[in-house]
Motif scaffolding. Structure first.
Motif, PDB file in Angstrom:
ATOM      1  N   GLY A  57       0.964  -1.101  -0.274  1.00  9.46           N
ATOM      2  CA  GLY A  57      -0.043  -0.001  -0.233  1.00  9.46           C
ATOM      3  C   GLY A  57       0.720   1.019   0.084  1.00  9.46           C
ATOM      4  O   GLY A  57       2.293   0.923   0.013  1.00  9.46           O
ATOM      5  N   LEU A  58       0.098   2.452  -0.358  1.00  2.67           N
ATOM      6  CA  LEU A  58       0.920   3.767   0.308  1.00  2.67           C
ATOM      7  C   LEU A  58       1.430   4.146   1.233  1.00  2.67           C
ATOM      8  O   LEU A  58       2.918   4.158   0.843  1.00  2.67           O
ATOM      9  N   PRO A  59       0.799   3.134   2.513  1.00  6.59           N
ATOM     10  CA  PRO A  59       2.532   3.702   3.753  1.00  6.59           C
ATOM     11  C   PRO A  59       3.564   2.373   2.785  1.00  6.59           C
ATOM     12  O   PRO A  59       4.843   3.194   3.471  1.00  6.59           O
ATOM     13  N   GLU A  60       3.249   1.942   2.862  1.00 12.93           N
ATOM     14  CA  GLU A  60       4.992   0.555   3.148  1.00 12.93           C
ATOM     15  C   GLU A  60       5.126   1.271   1.344  1.00 12.93           C
ATOM     16  O   GLU A  60       6.824   1.297   2.425  1.00 12.93           O
ATOM     17  N   PHE A  61       4.672   1.419   0.706  1.00 13.96           N
ATOM     18  CA  PHE A  61       5.767   2.195  -0.766  1.00 13.96           C
ATOM     19  C   PHE A  61       6.321   3.409   0.387  1.00 13.96           C
ATOM     20  O   PHE A  61       7.596   3.501  -0.454  1.00 13.96           O
ATOM     21  N   PHE A  62       6.167   4.100   0.628  1.00 14.93           N
ATOM     22  CA  PHE A  62       7.116   5.057   1.450  1.00 14.93           C
ATOM     23  C   PHE A  62       7.549   4.869   2.367  1.00 14.93           C
ATOM     24  O   PHE A  62       9.074   5.420   2.090  1.00 14.93           O
ATOM     25  N   VAL A  63       7.446   3.878   2.856  1.00 11.40           N
ATOM     26  CA  VAL A  63       8.812   3.371   3.878  1.00 11.40           C
ATOM     27  C   VAL A  63      10.192   2.931   3.156  1.00 11.40           C
ATOM     28  O   VAL A  63      10.736   3.165   3.185  1.00 11.40           O
ATOM     29  N   ILE A  64       9.301   1.865   2.082  1.00  7.69           N
ATOM     30  CA  ILE A  64      10.684   1.708   1.167  1.00  7.69           C
ATOM     31  C   ILE A  64      11.252   2.611   0.319  1.00  7.69           C
ATOM     32  O   ILE A  64      13.018   2.333   0.186  1.00  7.69           O
TER      33      ILE A  64
END
Length: 107
Positions: free
Chosen positions: A5-12
């Motif tokens: 999702g968007l939060p995981e993509f941001f962390v990556i």
């Protein structure tokens, strides 16, 4: 997209920025995109080769069909449906207000 999702993509993205730096990150992103395109093309080619070898009977073949879990579910559902079709009806239906037969000697 792979359950990201968007939060995981941001962390990556943040971790990538810290590890690789802002100068090298775009090149790594291009390489990752190229690799994903190559994997998709390889998968499509493998599927098309399998379809060509199997013939027209398997024109709707998908690589997901090779997953054992899907195959088992498919056969269980087919067997379940066949079992429902093979069972006879529960017998004659009663007219409205009619009492079913009663056997006083039955236990």
């Amino acid at each position: 997209m792979l359950g990201i999702g968007l939060p995981e993509f941001f962390v990556i993205a943040v971790v990538g920025m810290l590890v690789f730096g802002p100068d090298r990150l775009p090149e790594f992103a291009r390489q990752a995109g190229r690799m994903v395109r190559q994997l998709r093309a390889l998968s499509k080619q493998a599927r098309d080769d399998i379809r060509a070898e199997l013939g027209p009977d398997y024109a709707d073949f998908e690589l997901r069909d090779l997953d054992p879990r899907r195959a088992i579910r498919k056969h269980i559902i087919e067997a379940w449906d066949e079992e429902d079709e093979d069972q006879p009806s529960s017998g004659p239906s009663l007219a409205r207000g009619e009492q079913p037969p009663y056997d006083s000697e039955a236990t």
